[in-house]
Design an enzyme around this catalytic site. Structure first.
Site, PDB file in Angstrom:
ATOM      1  N   ARG A  40      36.117  17.427 -13.970  1.00  0.00           N
ATOM      2  CA  ARG A  40      36.080  16.946 -15.356  1.00  0.00           C
ATOM      3  C   ARG A  40      35.925  15.420 -15.424  1.00  0.00           C
ATOM      4  O   ARG A  40      35.405  14.889 -16.417  1.00  0.00           O
ATOM      5  CB  ARG A  40      37.363  17.389 -16.076  1.00  0.00           C
ATOM      6  CG  ARG A  40      37.320  17.286 -17.616  1.00  0.00           C
ATOM      7  CD  ARG A  40      38.514  17.998 -18.209  1.00  0.00           C
ATOM      8  NE  ARG A  40      38.517  17.985 -19.675  1.00  0.00           N
ATOM      9  CZ  ARG A  40      39.441  17.407 -20.425  1.00  0.00           C
ATOM     10  NH1 ARG A  40      40.468  16.764 -19.852  1.00  0.00           N
ATOM     11  NH2 ARG A  40      39.380  17.451 -21.735  1.00  0.00           N
ATOM     12  N   ILE A  92      35.364  16.031 -25.607  1.00  0.00           N
ATOM     13  CA  ILE A  92      35.242  17.046 -24.553  1.00  0.00           C
ATOM     14  C   ILE A  92      36.428  17.984 -24.751  1.00  0.00           C
ATOM     15  O   ILE A  92      37.553  17.548 -24.992  1.00  0.00           O
ATOM     16  CB  ILE A  92      35.255  16.403 -23.148  1.00  0.00           C
ATOM     17  CG1 ILE A  92      35.123  17.473 -22.046  1.00  0.00           C
ATOM     18  CG2 ILE A  92      36.485  15.546 -22.913  1.00  0.00           C
ATOM     19  CD1 ILE A  92      34.979  16.866 -20.647  1.00  0.00           C
ATOM     20  N   SER A  93      36.180  19.293 -24.707  1.00  0.00           N
ATOM     21  CA  SER A  93      37.230  20.268 -24.978  1.00  0.00           C
ATOM     22  C   SER A  93      38.322  20.241 -23.919  1.00  0.00           C
ATOM     23  O   SER A  93      38.088  19.841 -22.771  1.00  0.00           O
ATOM     24  CB  SER A  93      36.641  21.685 -25.035  1.00  0.00           C
ATOM     25  OG  SER A  93      35.792  21.831 -26.139  1.00  0.00           O
ATOM     26  N   GLN A  94      39.528  20.671 -24.322  1.00  0.00           N
ATOM     27  CA  GLN A  94      40.625  20.730 -23.368  1.00  0.00           C
ATOM     28  C   GLN A  94      40.327  21.791 -22.306  1.00  0.00           C
ATOM     29  O   GLN A  94      39.676  22.805 -22.580  1.00  0.00           O
ATOM     30  CB  GLN A  94      41.942  21.040 -24.072  1.00  0.00           C
ATOM     31  CG  GLN A  94      42.090  22.457 -24.567  1.00  0.00           C
ATOM     32  CD  GLN A  94      43.382  22.675 -25.325  1.00  0.00           C
ATOM     33  OE1 GLN A  94      43.390  22.713 -26.543  1.00  0.00           O
ATOM     34  NE2 GLN A  94      44.470  22.827 -24.604  1.00  0.00           N
ATOM     35  N   PRO A  95      40.782  21.588 -21.076  1.00  0.00           N
ATOM     36  CA  PRO A  95      40.491  22.516 -19.985  1.00  0.00           C
ATOM     37  C   PRO A  95      40.890  23.962 -20.297  1.00  0.00           C
ATOM     38  O   PRO A  95      40.145  24.893 -19.970  1.00  0.00           O
ATOM     39  CB  PRO A  95      41.310  21.953 -18.814  1.00  0.00           C
ATOM     40  CG  PRO A  95      41.393  20.491 -19.097  1.00  0.00           C
ATOM     41  CD  PRO A  95      41.505  20.388 -20.591  1.00  0.00           C
TER      42      PRO A  95
END
Length: 209
Positions: free
Chosen positions: A31, A57-60
């Site tokens: 990431r 950016i989306s959370q993992p």
């Protein structure tokens, strides 16, 4: 500061992410490569991160959850609507044969291409266009994933699914639900609501529906 090990063990495994292929994809895709320089020390935190101009950016966990929900096979061809910085497409590329990703914001499409160029993710095609139209010349797809929320799922995208294919999307305006649709027959779909989510709204033609 969270580490990649923290991300995998605490954020994913302890929160219902059990698919071994998804966990490996999340391990393999760094990431840090997809966040701005001043965010790299926060790359493995369980939260969305700003990547510029009000984009994130989306959370993992959400990336892993959505990948797991699609249940991809390594022979699948996937359409992603909303490339963003390219991180989600990179994860999907570790689970499927080919990823076609559409991004409506030109600078983001360019950034995603640059990010992906620094890596070995060579099974991803990125196009700058309105994702509402999908990628008709490459349809039908085994799976379609939206990473921005339309008020309702565009019919244009549902029609680009194979019979037996799945479409996963956050849907709604002020309140959003993650919805999974499976195409059972030409005009027959099964719909399932998975959880409440919060995504940026899908812009462009989708807002006219």
């Amino acid at each position: 500061m969270s580490t990649k090990k923290d991300m995998i063990e605490r954020q994913l495994k302890k929160r219902s992410i059990e698919d071994k292929a998804v966990l490996k994809a999340m391990q393999d895709v760094d990431r840090r490569l997809f966040v701005p320089e001043d965010m790299k020390d926060k790359a493995y935190e369980d939260s969305p991160l700003p990547i510029g101009k009000s984009q994130t950016i989306s959370q993992p966990y959400i990336v892993a959850y959505m990948a797991q929900a699609l249940g991809l096979k390594d022979s699948d061809r996937v359409l992603e609507v909303g490339t963003g910085c390219g991180y989600n497409a990179a994860v999907l590329s570790r689970l499927a044969k080919q990823i076609y990703s559409v991004e409506i914001i030109e600078w983001l499409a360019k950034q995603a291409k640059e990010n992906l160029k620094k890596t070995d993710y060579d099974t991803i095609e990125v196009r700058h266009a309105d994702g509402y139209e999908g990628w008709p010349e490459e349809a039908p797809f085994d799976a379609i994933q939206l990473t921005a929320a339309p008020p309702k799922i565009p019919e244009t995208l549902k029609k680009q699914l194979k019979i037996g294919g799945k479409l996963l999307a956050p849907v709604g305006t002020s309140s959003q639900k993650l919805v999974l649709i499976e195409r059972l027959e030409e005009d027959k779909f099964k719909k399932e609501t998975l959880l409440m989510v919060r995504f940026v709204p899908m812009t462009g033609e989708a807002q006219k529906d």
